[in-house]
Scaffold this active site. Structure first.
Site, PDB file in Angstrom:
ATOM      1  N   HIS A   1       0.844  -1.201   0.000  1.00  0.00           N
ATOM      2  CA  HIS A   1       0.000   0.000   0.000  1.00  0.00           C
ATOM      3  C   HIS A   1       0.874   1.244   0.000  1.00  0.00           C
ATOM      4  CE1 HIS A   1       0.751  -0.489   4.302  1.00  0.00           C
ATOM      5  NE2 HIS A   1       0.245   0.703   4.537  1.00  0.00           N
TER       6      HIS A   1
ATOM      7  N   HIS B   1       1.499   3.912   1.903  1.00  0.00           N
ATOM      8  CA  HIS B   1       2.055   4.684   3.020  1.00  0.00           C
ATOM      9  C   HIS B   1       3.584   4.797   2.928  1.00  0.00           C
ATOM     10  CE1 HIS B   1      -1.695   4.217   5.800  1.00  0.00           C
ATOM     11  NE2 HIS B   1      -1.774   5.253   4.992  1.00  0.00           N
TER      12      HIS B   1
ATOM     13  N   ASP C   1       6.016   4.632   5.010  1.00  0.00           N
ATOM     14  CA  ASP C   1       6.884   3.647   5.670  1.00  0.00           C
ATOM     15  C   ASP C   1       6.924   2.316   4.908  1.00  0.00           C
ATOM     16  OD1 ASP C   1       4.134   3.381   6.680  1.00  0.00           O
ATOM     17  OD2 ASP C   1       4.914   1.892   8.082  1.00  0.00           O
ATOM     18  N   HIS C   2       6.193   2.242   3.788  1.00  0.00           N
ATOM     19  CA  HIS C   2       6.207   1.041   2.939  1.00  0.00           C
ATOM     20  C   HIS C   2       6.804   1.307   1.552  1.00  0.00           C
ATOM     21  CE1 HIS C   2       3.532  -1.263   5.736  1.00  0.00           C
ATOM     22  NE2 HIS C   2       3.394  -0.016   6.168  1.00  0.00           N
TER      23      HIS C   2
ATOM     24  N   HIS D   1      -7.347  -0.594   5.902  1.00  0.00           N
ATOM     25  CA  HIS D   1      -6.280   0.294   6.393  1.00  0.00           C
ATOM     26  C   HIS D   1      -6.107   1.434   5.391  1.00  0.00           C
ATOM     27  CE1 HIS D   1      -2.478   1.454   8.240  1.00  0.00           C
ATOM     28  NE2 HIS D   1      -1.862   1.313   7.084  1.00  0.00           N
TER      29      HIS D   1
ATOM     30  N   ASP E   1      -0.150  -3.870   6.398  1.00  0.00           N
ATOM     31  CA  ASP E   1      -0.771  -3.329   7.609  1.00  0.00           C
ATOM     32  C   ASP E   1      -2.244  -3.729   7.719  1.00  0.00           C
ATOM     33  OD1 ASP E   1       1.656  -2.125   8.088  1.00  0.00           O
ATOM     34  OD2 ASP E   1       0.969  -0.081   7.721  1.00  0.00           O
TER      35      ASP E   1
ATOM     36  N   HIS F   1       4.658  -4.680  10.962  1.00  0.00           N
ATOM     37  CA  HIS F   1       5.041  -3.953  12.183  1.00  0.00           C
ATOM     38  C   HIS F   1       5.163  -4.887  13.388  1.00  0.00           C
ATOM     39  CE1 HIS F   1       4.664   0.237  10.720  1.00  0.00           C
ATOM     40  NE2 HIS F   1       3.733  -0.267   9.917  1.00  0.00           N
TER      41      HIS F   1
HETATM   42 FE    FE Z   1       2.911   0.736   8.074  1.00  0.00          FE
HETATM   43 ZN    ZN Z   2       0.230   1.678   6.541  1.00  0.00          ZN
END
Ligand code: FE
Ligand code: ZN
Length: 255
Positions: free
Chosen positions: A56, A58, A60-61, A110, A129, A167
């Site tokens: 996805h 985001h 942090d990905h 999410h 996530d 995570h």
């Molecule tokens: Fe994440």
């Molecule tokens: Zn995420």
């Protein structure tokens, strides 16, 4: 299980997954939020990068993709709407990487673009996530109904499926799970084990779907014990499994 999956810790609690076949140095990375730990791992393990998979949008990905592409010219597989994705994936697609066939599942909730990558051969799923060990992702874009449906699809995978989420939230997730379902013996056991693992700085990922089905409240919103706890928390009857899920998701947001 033949596929080798390496754990690359990133930021404070992210995991980036790097996988390849034994005896083959062509590796694939899942959700590289940061490039430097991936490059470090590739060098240390003497692997070359064959491609990038994204669950996805985001940061942090996806944040490390740009820098990885500066170093390696490789395809990027992921949902539509992400600039660096070269091969757009959608529900029902299959993807063959590292001599492994992955099924692509749309799992919105999410985020709306969220995908999971499942291979029956191992079996394992890279679920980003969506499903966490002992918990699930926050609802940033989707509705509780969408997330419950997505989690139900993951719940229907083979029970021995390894859950490679992104995570290390397991300990906090299980504290919440115990508030919802204090009498669940499997959950109590798991919480103790996870506490010990974290004290020794060990990763608690992957978990198995069997563990999640027996102790993750968000996969158990269709169980009478969870429904009862949700109703007591909310002070009204729950209308459906989706409603039970929505109540405990909100409860966790303020826990
Ligand atoms: Fe994440
Ligand atoms: Zn995420």
């Amino acid at each position: 299980m033949s596929l080798i999956v390496h754990t690359i810790p990133a930021f404070t609690d992210n995991y980036i997954w790097l996988f390849h076949q034994p005896g083959n140095n062509r590796a694939y990375v899942v959700d590289p939020g940061d490039a430097s730990p991936v490059i470090e791992a590739l060098n240390r393990l003497e692997l070359s990068l064959g491609g990038i998979i994204v669950t996805h949008h985001h940061p942090d990905h996806v944040g490390g993709i740009h820098q990885l592409l500066d170093n390696y010219q490789v395809p990027v597989y992921g949902p539509k709407g992400i600039t660096q994705v070269t091969h757009i994936m959608k529900d029902g697609d299959s993807l063959n990487l590292a001599e492994t066939a992955f099924d692509v599942l749309a799992v919105p909730g999410h985020t709306l673009d969220h995908l999971a990558y499942f291979t029956a051969g191992e079996p394992l799923v890279f679920c980003g996530d969506t499903l966490f060990a002992g918990g699930c992702g926050r609802l940033f874009e989707g509705t509780p109904e969408q997330m419950w449906h997505s989690l139900s699809r993951l719940a229907a995978l083979p029970a021995e499926t390894l859950i490679y989420c992104t995570h290390e939230y397991t300990q906090a997730n299980l504290e919440f799970a115990l508030a919802v379902e204090p009498e669940n013996k499997v959950l109590q056991q798991r919480a103790l084990q996870v506490q010990q693992e974290r004290q020794q700085n060990q990763s608690t990922i992957p978990s198995t779907l069997t563990q999640e089905l027996s102790s993750n409240p968000f996969l158990r919103a269709n169980q009478p014990s969870i429904r009862k706890a949700a109703e007591e928390h909310e002070g009204r009857p729950a209308n459906s499994d989706e409603d039970t899920f929505a109540i405990i998701r909100r409860w966790k947001d303020h826990f």
